[in-house]
Scaffold this active site. Structure first.
Site, PDB file in Angstrom:
ATOM      1  N   HIS A 151      64.125  19.917   5.189  1.00 55.62           N
ATOM      2  CA  HIS A 151      65.415  20.275   5.784  1.00 55.62           C
ATOM      3  C   HIS A 151      65.703  19.445   7.030  1.00 55.62           C
ATOM      4  O   HIS A 151      66.587  19.790   7.807  1.00 55.62           O
ATOM      5  CB  HIS A 151      65.467  21.770   6.123  1.00 55.62           C
ATOM      6  CG  HIS A 151      65.021  22.664   4.998  1.00 55.62           C
ATOM      7  ND1 HIS A 151      63.724  23.102   4.862  1.00 55.62           N
ATOM      8  CD2 HIS A 151      65.712  23.156   3.952  1.00 55.62           C
ATOM      9  CE1 HIS A 151      63.620  23.844   3.761  1.00 55.62           C
ATOM     10  NE2 HIS A 151      64.808  23.898   3.190  1.00 55.62           N
TER      11      HIS A 151
HETATM   12  S1  FES Z   1      62.478  21.493   7.826  1.00 58.64           S
HETATM   13 FE1  FES Z   1      62.468  23.196   6.482  1.00 58.64          FE
HETATM   14  S2  FES Z   1      60.350  23.309   5.878  1.00 58.64           S
HETATM   15 FE2  FES Z   1      60.420  21.640   7.303  1.00 58.64          FE
END
Ligand code: FES
Length: 186
Positions: A151
């Site tokens: 993410h």
């Molecule tokens: S940014 Fe979501 S698990 Fe690492």
């Protein structure tokens, strides 16, 4: 050479790493029957010998060159060990700590006198992916940071969250140096 059962084999990660009752009632007979069933169940919950053996892990640091990061497995999770360069340390300490999402000084995350060794649990504090070493926007000149591609979380040369959804810095496990080039994690 240490006890092989406690020694993890480092795997270079400079390349990307994409990566328990039951209710017992009834007659005495039923109770006896239950006991015969429950014992192996409880016994099965005791830690296996190989798990106990991994409660801590010793790592030989001598082969890890400045700028190199290795990954070892400890209690089922990856642990990153980075041999930081002077630039890595300089950049980690040039940050205004109060500006960080999870304010921690670099000094709080390493051992005094062994500032070149950065040891962290390699699990993103957002949803648990394994961040990639040598990536991200806060790795400095030597690309000493980490990036979680799940993410988009960026960690700096001290493993602190700098950008993205992760709420906390990469965790620093309990560890101690047994010698200059030997560390026990856990
Ligand atoms: S940014 Fe979501 S698990 Fe690492």
């Amino acid at each position: 050479m240490s006890n092989p059962s406690k020694q993890s084999s480092p795997a270079t990660s400079t390349e990307s790493t994409r990566r328990d009752f039951m209710v017992l009632t009834g007659s005495a007979m039923a109770g006896l029957g239950a006991c015969s069933v429950v014992w192996p169940f409880i016994h099965s919950m005791n830690p296996a010998a190989d798990v106990l053996a991994l409660a801590s892990v010793e790592v030989d640091l001598a082969p890890i060159q400045p700028g190199q990061t290795i990954k070892v497995k400890w209690r089922g999770v990856p642990v990153f060990i980075r041999h930081r360069t002077p630039d890595d340390i300089k950049e980690a300490r040039a940050v205004n700590v109060s500006d960080l999402p999870d304010p921690e000084s670099d000094e709080m995350r390493v051992k005094k006198g062994s500032e070149q060794w950065l040891i962290m649990v390699g699990v993103c504090t957002h949803l648990g992916c394994i961040p990639m070493g040598g990536a991200g926007e806060y790795g400095g000149t030597n690309k000493g940071g980490w990036f979680c591609p799940c993410h988009g979380s960026h960690y700096d040369t001290s493993g602190r969250i700098r950008k993205g959804p992760a709420p906390k810095n990469l965790a620093v496990p309990q560890y101690e140096f047994l010698a200059n080039n030997r560390v026990k994690i856990g």
